[in-house]
Design a protein around this motif. Structure first.
Motif, PDB file in Angstrom:
ATOM      1  N   GLU A 215      -0.925   7.292   5.222  1.00 43.54           N
ATOM      2  CA  GLU A 215      -1.468   5.925   5.207  1.00 43.54           C
ATOM      3  C   GLU A 215      -2.580   5.751   6.232  1.00 43.54           C
ATOM      4  O   GLU A 215      -3.602   5.113   5.958  1.00 43.54           O
ATOM      5  CB  GLU A 215      -0.348   4.916   5.448  1.00 43.54           C
TER       6      GLU A 215
ATOM      7  N   HIS B 166      -9.005   1.636   0.891  1.00 41.66           N
ATOM      8  CA  HIS B 166      -7.783   2.347   1.290  1.00 41.66           C
ATOM      9  C   HIS B 166      -7.142   3.013   0.068  1.00 41.66           C
ATOM     10  O   HIS B 166      -6.754   4.185   0.122  1.00 41.66           O
ATOM     11  CB  HIS B 166      -6.809   1.351   1.940  1.00 41.66           C
ATOM     12  N   GLU B 167      -7.039   2.274  -1.026  1.00 42.93           N
ATOM     13  CA  GLU B 167      -6.400   2.845  -2.223  1.00 42.93           C
ATOM     14  C   GLU B 167      -7.226   4.001  -2.794  1.00 42.93           C
ATOM     15  O   GLU B 167      -6.671   5.015  -3.215  1.00 42.93           O
ATOM     16  CB  GLU B 167      -6.179   1.761  -3.284  1.00 42.93           C
TER      17      GLU B 167
ATOM     18  N   HIS C 199      -6.494   7.103  -1.086  1.00 43.16           N
ATOM     19  CA  HIS C 199      -5.350   7.873  -1.593  1.00 43.16           C
ATOM     20  C   HIS C 199      -5.775   8.796  -2.744  1.00 43.16           C
ATOM     21  O   HIS C 199      -5.248   9.891  -2.899  1.00 43.16           O
ATOM     22  CB  HIS C 199      -4.242   6.938  -2.070  1.00 43.16           C
TER      23      HIS C 199
ATOM     24  N   PHE D 223       0.816  -1.224   0.000  1.00 41.94           N
ATOM     25  CA  PHE D 223       0.000   0.000   0.000  1.00 41.94           C
ATOM     26  C   PHE D 223       0.843   1.265   0.000  1.00 41.94           C
ATOM     27  O   PHE D 223       0.388   2.317   0.386  1.00 41.94           O
ATOM     28  CB  PHE D 223      -0.929   0.088   1.217  1.00 41.94           C
TER      29      PHE D 223
ATOM     30  N   HIS E 264       3.900   3.149   7.184  1.00 41.82           N
ATOM     31  CA  HIS E 264       2.441   2.964   7.158  1.00 41.82           C
ATOM     32  C   HIS E 264       1.781   2.996   8.529  1.00 41.82           C
ATOM     33  O   HIS E 264       0.567   3.094   8.616  1.00 41.82           O
ATOM     34  CB  HIS E 264       2.091   1.640   6.476  1.00 41.82           C
TER      35      HIS E 264
HETATM   36 ZN   LIG Z   1      -1.628   3.340   1.205  1.00 42.75          ZN
END
Ligand SMILES: [Zn+2]
Length: 287
Positions: free
Chosen positions: A205, A170-171, A174, A46, A260
């Protein structure tokens, strides 16, 4: 998780190699096999600050994602189902952002998601599966090799569909950071003060984890959750904590090297997003 079987998303780009996932495709990449896969995944799951990690081209051309291409049928029923699940979660996460982002001062613009096998050329340079799922701000795309979900289950001990949904949310988190200018500010601060690079990366993160939790909250509101789903999400957030990963790799736990956040931090920020449902509660930069 309750989801719509057979779902298709206009934002999913299928760039898997011929014959679908797993084998074949285009061999001969410099990275992405054997031990490098292990080290790569363990160290950079990630990761959002991609530029230093990528090789920037090199001699072996990687496949480039087509501009637009819907999912192919592979004949592999399990993999087809996986593609539909990813498509459903992507659309659902983005629908939630479309709803809530205006309250943060700007409209949401949808990201696209590229499914690839082994290696891919991206707006951030050449990448391979070893890097784990990632978001490239330059082309506003999330990249994932579905093989990562096997890793998540087998290597990180985080099974379940909601563990996978957490990774995707989560992605997309971003991407939200990118749209909100948070990513640009963090990157600028990193180059002004390289000593804070890891600290700022951790804050980015953890915020993406919190944003994933905000989406999880909305799924709960809409009764999409099944028993155990939130636990799967929490477990996945913890499983990819830097301390966990360092320990399982037989390394010393060194907080100063984290990019992270620890298992406890990641689970805690995911929980904070989930209990509040409010992205304003995700200010990991304030404290
Ligand atoms: Zn990430």
């Amino acid at each position: 998780m309750r989801w719509q079987e057979g779902h298709r998303s206009p934002d999913v780009i299928d760039a898997r190699g011929p014959g679908g996932g797993g084998g074949g495709g285009f061999g001969g990449m410099r990275l992405g096999i054997g031990g490098l896969v292990v080290v790569g995944i363990l160290s950079v799951v990630f990761r959002t600050n991609l530029f230093p990690l990528f090789s920037g081209g090199g001699t072996t051309p990687a496949r480039q994602a087509p501009a637009a291409q819907g999912p192919q049928r592979t004949g592999n029923a399990e993999e087809d189902r996986q593609v539909h699940f990813v498509s459903f979660v992507l659309d659902d996460v983005q629908a939630n952002w479309t709803r809530i982002m205006p309250s943060l001062g700007r409209p949401y613009e949808r990201a696209r998601l590229v499914i690839f096998t082994e290696a891919i050329r991206t707006g951030c340079g050449a990448a391979d599966s070893a890097i784990g799922p990632f978001y490239c701000p330059a082309d506003q795309r999330v990249y994932i090799d579905l093989g990562f979900f096997r890793e998540l289950r087998a290597r990180f001990g985080a099974p379940g569909d909601f563990a996978q949904a957490y990774v995707l949310a989560h992605e997309v988190g971003h991407h939200a950071q990118h749209l909100l200018g948070i990513e640009a500010r963090a990157r600028a601060a990193q180059s002004r003060d390289p000593a804070r690079e890891n600290d700022l990366s951790v804050r980015m993160e953890l915020q993406a984890d919190c944003f994933a939790g905000v989406w999880a909250h909305s799924t709960q509101q809409r009764n999409l959750l099944e028993a155990g789903d939130l636990e799967e999400g929490l477990a996945a957030a913890a499983a990819v904590g830097d301390d966990r990963i360092q320990r399982s790799a037989g390394q010393r736990v060194r907080p100063e090297s984290w990019t992270h956040g620890s298992a406890a931090q990641r689970a805690s920020w995911f929980r904070r997003g989930w209990t509040s449902g409010d992205p304003n509660q995700c200010d990991t930069f304030g404290g």
